[in-house]
Every structure is written in C-alpha cells, then in structure tokens.
Design a protein around this motif. Structure first.
Motif, PDB file in Angstrom:
ATOM      1  N   ARG A 108       0.832  -1.213   0.000  1.00  0.00           N
ATOM      2  CA  ARG A 108       0.000   0.000   0.000  1.00  0.00           C
ATOM      3  C   ARG A 108       0.864   1.260   0.000  1.00  0.00           C
ATOM      4  NH1 ARG A 108      -1.728   2.899   4.255  1.00  0.00           N
ATOM      5  NH2 ARG A 108      -1.263   1.229   5.736  1.00  0.00           N
ATOM      6  N   THR A 111       3.015   1.743  -3.283  1.00  0.00           N
ATOM      7  CA  THR A 111       2.241   2.210  -4.438  1.00  0.00           C
ATOM      8  C   THR A 111       2.253   3.733  -4.528  1.00  0.00           C
ATOM      9  OG1 THR A 111       0.791   0.280  -4.351  1.00  0.00           O
ATOM     10  CG2 THR A 111      -0.061   2.227  -5.488  1.00  0.00           C
ATOM     11  N   HIS A 112       2.133   4.389  -3.393  1.00  0.00           N
ATOM     12  CA  HIS A 112       2.036   5.847  -3.387  1.00  0.00           C
ATOM     13  C   HIS A 112       3.391   6.547  -3.309  1.00  0.00           C
ATOM     14  CE1 HIS A 112      -2.232   5.398  -3.106  1.00  0.00           C
ATOM     15  NE2 HIS A 112      -2.171   4.779  -1.948  1.00  0.00           N
ATOM     16  N   GLU A 199      -2.239  -3.323  -9.711  1.00  0.00           N
ATOM     17  CA  GLU A 199      -2.798  -2.284  -8.842  1.00  0.00           C
ATOM     18  C   GLU A 199      -1.752  -1.228  -8.480  1.00  0.00           C
ATOM     19  OE1 GLU A 199      -5.907  -2.166  -8.637  1.00  0.00           O
ATOM     20  OE2 GLU A 199      -6.178  -4.167  -9.492  1.00  0.00           O
ATOM     21  N   ARG A 202      -1.555   1.007 -11.405  1.00  0.00           N
ATOM     22  CA  ARG A 202      -2.777   1.826 -11.479  1.00  0.00           C
ATOM     23  C   ARG A 202      -2.793   2.902 -10.401  1.00  0.00           C
ATOM     24  NH1 ARG A 202      -7.306  -0.850 -10.017  1.00  0.00           N
ATOM     25  NH2 ARG A 202      -8.578   0.801 -10.898  1.00  0.00           N
ATOM     26  N   GLY A 203      -1.947   2.753  -9.380  1.00  0.00           N
ATOM     27  CA  GLY A 203      -1.902   3.725  -8.301  1.00  0.00           C
ATOM     28  C   GLY A 203      -2.939   3.486  -7.221  1.00  0.00           C
ATOM     29  N   ASP A 204      -3.507   2.267  -7.184  1.00  0.00           N
ATOM     30  CA  ASP A 204      -4.518   1.950  -6.171  1.00  0.00           C
ATOM     31  C   ASP A 204      -3.847   1.193  -5.021  1.00  0.00           C
ATOM     32  OD1 ASP A 204      -6.666   1.084  -4.640  1.00  0.00           O
ATOM     33  OD2 ASP A 204      -7.928   0.622  -6.375  1.00  0.00           O
ATOM     34  N   GLY A 205      -3.370   1.956  -4.037  1.00  0.00           N
ATOM     35  CA  GLY A 205      -2.633   1.364  -2.928  1.00  0.00           C
ATOM     36  C   GLY A 205      -3.470   0.421  -2.082  1.00  0.00           C
ATOM     37  N   GLU A 206      -4.721   0.782  -1.847  1.00  0.00           N
ATOM     38  CA  GLU A 206      -5.578  -0.070  -1.014  1.00  0.00           C
ATOM     39  C   GLU A 206      -5.788  -1.434  -1.663  1.00  0.00           C
ATOM     40  OE1 GLU A 206      -6.570   0.510   2.043  1.00  0.00           O
ATOM     41  OE2 GLU A 206      -5.515   2.430   1.968  1.00  0.00           O
ATOM     42  N   GLU A 207      -6.051  -1.426  -2.975  1.00  0.00           N
ATOM     43  CA  GLU A 207      -6.276  -2.695  -3.664  1.00  0.00           C
ATOM     44  C   GLU A 207      -4.970  -3.490  -3.787  1.00  0.00           C
ATOM     45  OE1 GLU A 207      -8.245  -5.825  -5.189  1.00  0.00           O
ATOM     46  OE2 GLU A 207      -9.085  -4.033  -4.226  1.00  0.00           O
ATOM     47  N   ALA A 208      -3.854  -2.779  -3.967  1.00  0.00           N
ATOM     48  CA  ALA A 208      -2.556  -3.467  -4.013  1.00  0.00           C
ATOM     49  C   ALA A 208      -2.310  -4.183  -2.687  1.00  0.00           C
ATOM     50  CB  ALA A 208      -1.431  -2.473  -4.295  1.00  0.00           C
ATOM     51  N   ARG A 210      -4.627  -5.243  -0.585  1.00  0.00           N
ATOM     52  CA  ARG A 210      -5.546  -6.379  -0.479  1.00  0.00           C
ATOM     53  C   ARG A 210      -5.046  -7.572  -1.295  1.00  0.00           C
ATOM     54  NH1 ARG A 210      -9.649  -2.326   0.018  1.00  0.00           N
ATOM     55  NH2 ARG A 210      -9.795  -2.072  -2.242  1.00  0.00           N
TER      56      ARG A 210
END
Length: 231
Positions: A108, A111-112, A199, A202-208, A210
C-alpha cells in the motif's frame, strides 16, 4: 523511455537474484525435509553427518541451522545438539497472518511512494520471472520472488518498516520457499504477483495491499496443505 528503463533493470536483476550460498542450499534442503515430514519432530541432526552429506564445513552448516532455529524448525541446545522441532498448523497460520499484514502495508505505501524508475524495475522483475515459471525452475523463481517482495519493501521509503519486513521474511524464509513446491504453485504465485503489480501501476494502494494480503495467505494455505499431506 519506459521500455529502456525496463530493459536496463532486467539486465541487472538475474545476476543479483541468482546468487545462492552453500548455507542457503543446506537450509532449503533441510527445511523441505522437515516440512514434508521426512525428518520427524524430535529427530536429532548430527552436525558431522550433515556436514559430510552436503560436502560442507561446519561454518555454513551452523549458519543454516541458526536460520532454521530462528524459523522454529529446529531447536539448538548447548551440549544436547540440534533436534527437529514440532510445528503446528496453528503456529504456521499465525506466522503467515503477521507476514500478510506486513506485506500488505508495504504494498500500500510503496504504491504511493515509489518513483517512476522503481516502478519500471518492479515490472522488470516480474517479467524476468515469467521464464522461470515456464521452465518450472523453483530455485530461480524463488530468487526473483524474494527480490520482487524486497523491492516493494524498499519502495515504501520507510526504513524501519523495510527492516522489519526483511527480518520477518528471513525468519519465514524456509516456509516461503517450501510453499513453492505445491502443485501449480509457481504459476499461481506469478499470477498473484501480476495482480499486485497491476494495482501498483494503477496507483490503487488499497487494492494493491488487499491483493498482497491474499497472496501471502494463499501461500500459507498452500504450505499447510503440503504439511497435512494427502487425504
């Protein structure tokens, strides 16, 4: 430009990831025998016999045994020698639960926080592991798998978290390696990495996070299935 970065990263990855020490070779072999039940709990591991078996001196053997002791696979007692420890499935589940949450946090944050070159390098690592899956080369895949996860630790740009995750990874290394021997596990592990990477890109830390949590828990379940054996 992106392809150039990926190509450059791919050139370096296999060299860094392919180095295997004698101590690691011994650790992997003994861990697989313990986890598969070929070395039963309470079995004494004679250092002299083990050293002769692997054609090694006592130094790499003892290093391997220390790592196995840290993972809870053997116990080392002064003047009483080394014995295979009893490991319950409940304990194994607890260990992978902690690892799953730690790795999810790393995915998470990474990703960011990762830079563009770090994204290219992570993608290159994943692409490099594809050939090892096709060849069924567990050792080579394991090396690239370790580097994929370690790259995510570094990309959190949180030194304390990266150190914690790496220390936990080292402690669970025998289990993480052994779970790759499960049926079709290489292909499924690669697909799970792809889901995490997708993910991240895509920049989706929460989904990464998960996807990473699910990846680690699946690895634990695969290992538990191997330990239970058929039936």
């Amino acid at each position: 430009m992106a392809r150039s970065h990926i190509a450059d990263a791919a050139k370096v990855v296999p060299l860094a990831a392919a180095v295997t020490t004698l101590a690691e070779t011994i650790r992997v072999a003994l861990a697989e025998e313990i986890i598969a039940g070929r070395l039963a709990p309470g079995t004494e591991i004679d250092e002299q016999q083990a050293a002769e078996r692997f054609g090694a001196s006592r130094t790499p053997l003892r290093e391997a045994l220390r790592e196995l002791a840290a993972a809870g696979l053997v116990t080392i007692e002064p003047r009483r020698g080394v014995r295979v420890a009893a490991l319950t499935l409940e304990r194994l589940g607890e260990m992978f639960e902690v690892m799953a949450e730690t790795e999810a946090m790393c995915a998470r944050l990474a990703t960011h926080r990762m830079t563009a070159p770090e994204r290219f390098a992570l993608q290159a690592l994943h692409e490099a592991s594809a050939a090892t899956v096709g060849a069924g080369d567990v050792g080579a895949y394991d090396a690239l798998n370790r580097e994929f996860h370690s790259a995510l630790y570094r990309c959190t740009h949180n030194g304390f978290l990266a150190e914690h995750a790496q220390a936990l990874r080292l402690r669970l290394a025998p289990f993480r390696r052994a779970q790759l021997d499960g049926t079709d596990r290489l292909r499924r592990s690669f697909a799970e990495h792809a889901a995490v990477l997708r993910e991240v890109l895509r920049g989706d830390g929460e989904e990464a996070g998960r996807q990473m949590r699910a990846h680690m828990l699946t690895a634990g379940a695969s290992l538990a299935s191997t330990m239970r054996g058929p039936g």
